[in-house]
Scaffold this active site. Structure first.
Site, PDB file in Angstrom:
ATOM      1  N   GLY A 188       2.564   2.721  10.908  1.00 47.36           N
ATOM      2  CA  GLY A 188       3.503   3.844  10.787  1.00 47.36           C
ATOM      3  C   GLY A 188       4.441   3.999  11.970  1.00 47.36           C
ATOM      4  O   GLY A 188       4.946   5.083  12.224  1.00 47.36           O
TER       5      GLY A 188
ATOM      6  N   ASN B 296       0.868  -1.170   0.000  1.00 54.44           N
ATOM      7  CA  ASN B 296       0.000   0.000   0.000  1.00 54.44           C
ATOM      8  C   ASN B 296       0.906   1.222   0.000  1.00 54.44           C
ATOM      9  O   ASN B 296       1.460   1.582   1.025  1.00 54.44           O
ATOM     10  CB  ASN B 296      -0.912  -0.008   1.239  1.00 54.44           C
ATOM     11  CG  ASN B 296      -1.778   1.232   1.312  1.00 54.44           C
ATOM     12  OD1 ASN B 296      -1.809   2.031   0.380  1.00 54.44           O
ATOM     13  ND2 ASN B 296      -2.479   1.400   2.428  1.00 54.44           N
ATOM     14  N   TRP B 297       1.050   1.809  -1.170  1.00 54.73           N
ATOM     15  CA  TRP B 297       1.974   2.944  -1.293  1.00 54.73           C
ATOM     16  C   TRP B 297       1.401   4.244  -0.747  1.00 54.73           C
ATOM     17  O   TRP B 297       2.092   5.273  -0.715  1.00 54.73           O
ATOM     18  CB  TRP B 297       2.380   3.125  -2.760  1.00 54.73           C
ATOM     19  CG  TRP B 297       3.426   2.153  -3.216  1.00 54.73           C
ATOM     20  CD1 TRP B 297       4.036   1.186  -2.464  1.00 54.73           C
ATOM     21  CD2 TRP B 297       3.988   2.056  -4.532  1.00 54.73           C
ATOM     22  NE1 TRP B 297       4.941   0.492  -3.221  1.00 54.73           N
ATOM     23  CE2 TRP B 297       4.936   1.006  -4.508  1.00 54.73           C
ATOM     24  CE3 TRP B 297       3.800   2.732  -5.716  1.00 54.73           C
ATOM     25  CZ2 TRP B 297       5.680   0.634  -5.620  1.00 54.73           C
ATOM     26  CZ3 TRP B 297       4.532   2.369  -6.838  1.00 54.73           C
ATOM     27  CH2 TRP B 297       5.473   1.332  -6.786  1.00 54.73           C
ATOM     28  N   LYS B 298       0.131   4.228  -0.374  1.00 61.29           N
ATOM     29  CA  LYS B 298      -0.516   5.440   0.147  1.00 61.29           C
ATOM     30  C   LYS B 298      -0.258   6.620  -0.813  1.00 61.29           C
ATOM     31  O   LYS B 298      -0.356   6.425  -2.012  1.00 61.29           O
ATOM     32  CB  LYS B 298      -0.045   5.705   1.578  1.00 61.29           C
ATOM     33  CG  LYS B 298      -0.232   4.449   2.456  1.00 61.29           C
ATOM     34  CD  LYS B 298      -0.014   4.664   3.907  1.00 61.29           C
ATOM     35  CE  LYS B 298      -0.252   3.353   4.659  1.00 61.29           C
ATOM     36  NZ  LYS B 298      -0.149   3.489   6.102  1.00 61.29           N
TER      37      LYS B 298
ATOM     38  N   GLY C  21       2.965  -0.907   4.311  1.00 62.03           N
ATOM     39  CA  GLY C  21       3.012   0.507   3.942  1.00 62.03           C
ATOM     40  C   GLY C  21       4.434   0.928   3.608  1.00 62.03           C
ATOM     41  O   GLY C  21       4.972   0.577   2.563  1.00 62.03           O
TER      42      GLY C  21
ATOM     43  N   HIS D  74      -9.667   1.246   4.777  1.00 61.77           N
ATOM     44  CA  HIS D  74      -8.398   1.482   5.480  1.00 61.77           C
ATOM     45  C   HIS D  74      -8.631   2.497   6.602  1.00 61.77           C
ATOM     46  O   HIS D  74      -9.400   3.453   6.427  1.00 61.77           O
ATOM     47  CB  HIS D  74      -7.341   2.000   4.494  1.00 61.77           C
ATOM     48  CG  HIS D  74      -5.963   1.978   5.074  1.00 61.77           C
ATOM     49  ND1 HIS D  74      -5.527   2.935   5.974  1.00 61.77           N
ATOM     50  CD2 HIS D  74      -4.938   1.104   4.923  1.00 61.77           C
ATOM     51  CE1 HIS D  74      -4.288   2.649   6.334  1.00 61.77           C
ATOM     52  NE2 HIS D  74      -3.906   1.539   5.711  1.00 61.77           N
TER      53      HIS D  74
ATOM     54  N   GLU E 148      -5.304  -4.595  10.542  1.00 59.73           N
ATOM     55  CA  GLU E 148      -4.314  -3.529  10.715  1.00 59.73           C
ATOM     56  C   GLU E 148      -4.651  -2.707  11.953  1.00 59.73           C
ATOM     57  O   GLU E 148      -5.421  -1.739  11.861  1.00 59.73           O
ATOM     58  CB  GLU E 148      -4.332  -2.594   9.494  1.00 59.73           C
ATOM     59  CG  GLU E 148      -3.966  -3.255   8.197  1.00 59.73           C
ATOM     60  CD  GLU E 148      -3.370  -2.251   7.218  1.00 59.73           C
ATOM     61  OE1 GLU E 148      -2.276  -2.513   6.715  1.00 59.73           O
ATOM     62  OE2 GLU E 148      -3.982  -1.198   6.981  1.00 59.73           O
TER      63      GLU E 148
ATOM     64  N   SER F 298       3.550  -1.601  10.435  1.00 61.95           N
ATOM     65  CA  SER F 298       4.986  -1.591  10.697  1.00 61.95           C
ATOM     66  C   SER F 298       5.690  -2.923  10.443  1.00 61.95           C
ATOM     67  O   SER F 298       6.563  -3.332  11.208  1.00 61.95           O
ATOM     68  CB  SER F 298       5.254  -1.104  12.123  1.00 61.95           C
ATOM     69  OG  SER F 298       4.725   0.193  12.287  1.00 61.95           O
TER      70      SER F 298
ATOM     71  N   GLU G 260      -6.982   4.905   7.605  1.00 56.06           N
ATOM     72  CA  GLU G 260      -6.699   6.300   7.232  1.00 56.06           C
ATOM     73  C   GLU G 260      -7.861   6.916   6.466  1.00 56.06           C
ATOM     74  O   GLU G 260      -8.048   8.125   6.483  1.00 56.06           O
ATOM     75  CB  GLU G 260      -5.386   6.365   6.428  1.00 56.06           C
ATOM     76  CG  GLU G 260      -4.191   6.133   7.340  1.00 56.06           C
ATOM     77  CD  GLU G 260      -2.950   5.603   6.641  1.00 56.06           C
ATOM     78  OE1 GLU G 260      -2.898   5.601   5.395  1.00 56.06           O
ATOM     79  OE2 GLU G 260      -2.018   5.180   7.363  1.00 56.06           O
TER      80      GLU G 260
END
Ligand code: 13P
Length: 253
Positions: free
Chosen positions: A171, A9-11, A234, A95, A165, A213, A97
């Site tokens: 992160g 997931n490159w965000k 990520g 997700h 997650e 992470s 976020e």
């Protein structure tokens, strides 16, 4: 459930197409040597179209979101047909976020039905914000699963991937990721919820991934103890070498 999955997931990264192509090229090289593991890269929409037309087999491409309506006047949104046309196979949904920016359980539920109808694979993200001593976090997980799968039949739930997650682990440093033991407890719990909603056999046919992470250093322990079928990665997925380490660990296990 033989397939192992490692998903990037490159965000909102990287900042240039040139860099995206460079990383994808590196991931393709590792993925080619680790064929027992399906590698999926989810770049930004803007980079997706070029990357998927370049190909990079055996990598598949996924999207980080989709709009909940099939078509219509929705400024700034991207439809499922557009993503399908761009060669996408998987779609990350719910997700944390996005939920933090206002995506509701109803949105996630609608999107899952839409994605399944178009025969693409939803990656449903679930995860508690924090862990409390009373075990309230388990109800958070249960409700997220129940809400998202409200309209999903037994035949269709087998086509879904669940990514656990925990928000508290996203992160952070590799040391702050979940322990294999705690993850194992959670995967058992997720399967119990699925089993209550459907049946045991069905519960065990849904791949469960972990995200939060994951690095080349912690992937081995988390994977071997956690009873997951792979990872949703990520930050570490933006470094082809580091991501490659994770892919080979999963592939070898
Ligand atoms: P990190 O691997 O950067 O913690 O991100 C996890 C994640 O949110 C993947 O969807």
């Amino acid at each position: 459930m033989n397939t192992k999955l490692v998903i990037a997931n490159w965000k909102m990264n990287p900042q240039t197409l040139r860099e995206a192509k460079r990383i994808a090229g590196g991931i393709k090289t590792v993925a080619s040597k680790n064929r027992k593991t399906q590698v999926i890269v989810c770049p930004s929409f803007l980079h997706l179209i070029t990357l998927s037309s370049v190909g990079h087999k055996p990598i598949s491409y996924g999207a980080q979101n989709v709009f909940c309506e099939k078509d219509g006047s929705h400024t700034g949104e991207t439809s499922l047909s557009m993503l399908k046309d761009a060669g996408v196979s998987h779609i990350i949904l719910g997700h944390s976020e996005r939920r933090a920016k206002g995506e509701t359980s109803e949105d996630v539920q609608k999107k899952i039905s839409l994605v399944l109808k178009e025969k693409l694979i939803p990656i449903l993200c679930i995860g508690e914000a924090e862990r409390d001593m009373e075990g309230e976090y388990l109800s958070v997980i249960k409700n997220e699963i129940k809400d998202a799968l409200k309209d999903v039949s037994q035949a269709n739930v087998k086509k879904i991937v669940i990514a656990y997650e925990p928000v508290w682990a996203i992160g952070k440093t590799g040391e702050e990721a979940i322990t294999g033991r705690d993850l194992h407890e959670m995967t058992l719990y997720i399967r119990k919820v699925l089993s209550d909603l459907y049946n045991q056999r069905t519960a065990f046919s849904v791949p469960v991934l972990y995200g939060g992470s994951v690095t080349g250093n912690n992937a081995k322990d988390i994977f071997s103890e956690g009873e997951v079928q792979g990872f949703l990665v990520g930050r570490a997925s933006l470094d082809a070498k580091e991501f490659g380490k994770i892919i080979s660990i999963v592939n070898k296990a």
